[in-house]
Design a protein around this motif. Structure first.
Motif, mmCIF file in Angstrom:
data_model
loop_
_atom_site.group_PDB
_atom_site.id
_atom_site.type_symbol
_atom_site.label_atom_id
_atom_site.label_comp_id
_atom_site.label_asym_id
_atom_site.label_seq_id
_atom_site.Cartn_x
_atom_site.Cartn_y
_atom_site.Cartn_z
ATOM 1 N N LEU C 94 1.532 -3.919 2.869
ATOM 2 C CA LEU C 94 1.871 -3.355 1.287
ATOM 3 C C LEU C 94 3.097 -4.361 1.076
ATOM 4 N N ILE C 95 2.884 -4.932 -0.024
ATOM 5 C CA ILE C 95 3.765 -6.216 -0.569
ATOM 6 C C ILE C 95 4.242 -5.706 -2.032
ATOM 7 N N VAL C 96 5.389 -6.086 -2.036
ATOM 8 C CA VAL C 96 6.248 -5.644 -3.328
ATOM 9 C C VAL C 96 6.274 -6.931 -4.285
ATOM 10 N N THR C 115 -6.543 -6.181 -8.667
ATOM 11 C CA THR C 115 -7.532 -5.266 -7.985
ATOM 12 C C THR C 115 -8.578 -6.117 -8.071
ATOM 13 N N THR C 120 -6.965 -7.479 -2.467
ATOM 14 C CA THR C 120 -6.083 -6.929 -2.627
ATOM 15 C C THR C 120 -5.928 -5.817 -3.710
ATOM 16 N N LEU C 121 -5.163 -4.870 -3.659
ATOM 17 C CA LEU C 121 -5.251 -3.902 -4.518
ATOM 18 C C LEU C 121 -4.067 -3.324 -5.177
ATOM 19 N N THR C 122 -3.719 -3.068 -6.537
ATOM 20 C CA THR C 122 -2.587 -2.503 -7.168
ATOM 21 C C THR C 122 -2.360 -1.082 -6.927
ATOM 22 N N VAL C 123 -1.602 -0.652 -6.201
ATOM 23 C CA VAL C 123 -1.062 0.746 -5.929
ATOM 24 C C VAL C 123 -0.210 1.400 -6.918
ATOM 25 N N ASP C 124 0.865 0.537 -7.207
ATOM 26 C CA ASP C 124 1.803 1.249 -8.055
ATOM 27 C C ASP C 124 2.456 0.197 -9.020
ATOM 28 N N ILE C 125 2.743 0.643 -10.100
ATOM 29 C CA ILE C 125 3.549 -0.305 -10.958
ATOM 30 C C ILE C 125 4.844 0.682 -11.548
ATOM 31 N N LEU C 131 3.180 -2.984 -6.764
ATOM 32 C CA LEU C 131 3.001 -2.361 -5.196
ATOM 33 C C LEU C 131 1.771 -3.034 -4.824
ATOM 34 N N HIS C 133 -1.524 -3.503 -2.296
ATOM 35 C CA HIS C 133 -2.071 -3.056 -0.982
ATOM 36 C C HIS C 133 -3.122 -4.402 -0.480
ATOM 37 N N CYS C 134 -2.808 -5.178 0.537
ATOM 38 C CA CYS C 134 -3.673 -6.107 0.929
ATOM 39 C C CYS C 134 -4.352 -5.789 2.332
#
Lengths: 111, 91, 159
Positions: C94-96, C115, C120-125, C131, C133-134
């Protein structure tokens, strides 16, 4: 059946085969990946490419008709909504406390 | 060409039924929603193919509505799962 | 300007749906498009920044979309390799990522582009923090060094 038509049909068939392959890969990813977030990866990406490829092949098969615009509209809709749906799923999972088995990296602080 | 279209359509149907395994077994509720979303995308493509196979362009409109409904269903289901209610502040 | 662009888009969508140019459906569609556009600009987008683009931005947006499609295909091939590999070589992180934008449209565009690109997938803004997810740390390189931010700023933030 002119030469142009046969080329068109062949390209459409190849595009649709590629799309079917990516659908299969997306499903395999859905079944094989270990946790929910990875599954979302496989499902959203491969489904976008698969659907786009098959719809492109079908539009080519149809030729120049008003229906083609409808197919293009469906394809762009998929391109737009698929990542949004994936993001909604991942966010719901994150907010309800499903943690992926990872380390958290603080980085990439560009402005 | 119609034979080829039938083949791809049957293949898609088979792949969609494999997805049902995840919808049935999924450890979390969101896995099930994801599997249903994937099946929905496949169904939408299948509808467009059937429009060609049967020669009925009306099915393409059905597919368009299906794509919209699929998206709305996923977002509403995740929203309901996340907050527990369907009313309240957006965001 | 805002209402006009919205009405034009809606009328175009109506044309695509009906698929022919008879008088009565055309008039009804244009009327509905104008009414919906007026309602949307007056009450729906009262507080928010409406997602309208200038002509130059539209042109750059089309170029950006073509580039994005190429990226997506490359990404799908990479993910397909990972899925089909029997050893399944993934180590998710997880990368910020922090990115500051002036417009809401740019944030949405960045989240969707992240996304759609491979692994890579955007989890939260939350505010300016994305945030992500890779599947592997390598996939994050393009996001962390800000290539995406620059591209999106060039497309949406310049007039």
């Amino acid at each position: 059946m002119s030469v142009w038509d046969s080329i068109r049909y062949a390209v459409a068939a190849v595009l649709m085969s590629i799309g079917a392959f990516f659908f299969l890969v997306g499903t395999l990813g859905l079944l094989r990946f270990p946790d929910f977030y990875s599954r979302t990866h496989g499902a959203t990406k491969c489904d976008t490419v698969g659907a786009g490829s098959i719809l492109g092949g079908l539009a080519l098969l149809r030729g120049f008709e008003p229906d083609v615009l409808k197919i293009v509209a469906i394809a762009s809709l998929v391109l737009l909504t698929s990542p949004t749906a994936g993001h909604a799923l991942a966010r719901a999972a994150y907010r309800t406390g499903l943690r992926p088995w990872t380390r958290r990296i603080e980085g990439g602080g560009q402005t | 060409m119609v034979v080829f279209l039938w083949g791809v359509a049957v293949f898609l149907l088979a792949v969609a039924s494999i997805c049902l395994y995840r919808a049935y077994m999924g450890p979390t509720a969101l896995d099930r929603v994801l599997a249903v979303n994937v099946i929905g995308t496949k169904t939408m493509v299948l509808l467009v193919m059937l429009a060609f196979v049967f020669g009925r362009p009306l099915y393409i409109d059905v597919a368009l509505v299906y794509a919209l409904l699929n998206f709305v269903t996923t977002v509403v289901a995740t929203r309901c799962f996340e907050t527990g209610v369907l009313e309240g502040d957006w965001q | 300007m805002k209402a006009g662009q919205c009405a034009a888009l809606l009328a175009l969508f109506w044309l695509v749906l009906t698929g022919r140019l008879d008088l009565l459906p055309l008039v009804a569609g244009v009327l509905a498009a104008v009414l919906i556009a007026v309602w949307a600009t007056s009450s729906l987008w009262q507080r928010d920044d409406p997602p309208v683009l200038s002509p130059a931005q539209w042109l750059r947006f089309i170029g950006y979309t073509v580039r994005l499609v190429r990226d997506i295909v490359a990404a799908a091939i990479v993910v397909a390799e990972k899925v089909l590999d029997p050893r399944m070589p993934i180590s998710p992180v997880l990368i910020v990522h922090r990115a500051k934008f002036d417009r809401e449209v740019s944030r949405i565009a960045l989240a969707n582009s992240i996304t759609l690109t491979p692994g890579t997938l955007t989890v939260d803004i939350e505010g300016d923090e994305f945030l992500v997810h890779c599947l592997n740390e390598d996939f994050a390189a393009d996001i962390v060094d800000g290539t995406f931010d620059r591209r999106i700023r060039r497309v949406f933030e310049e007039p």
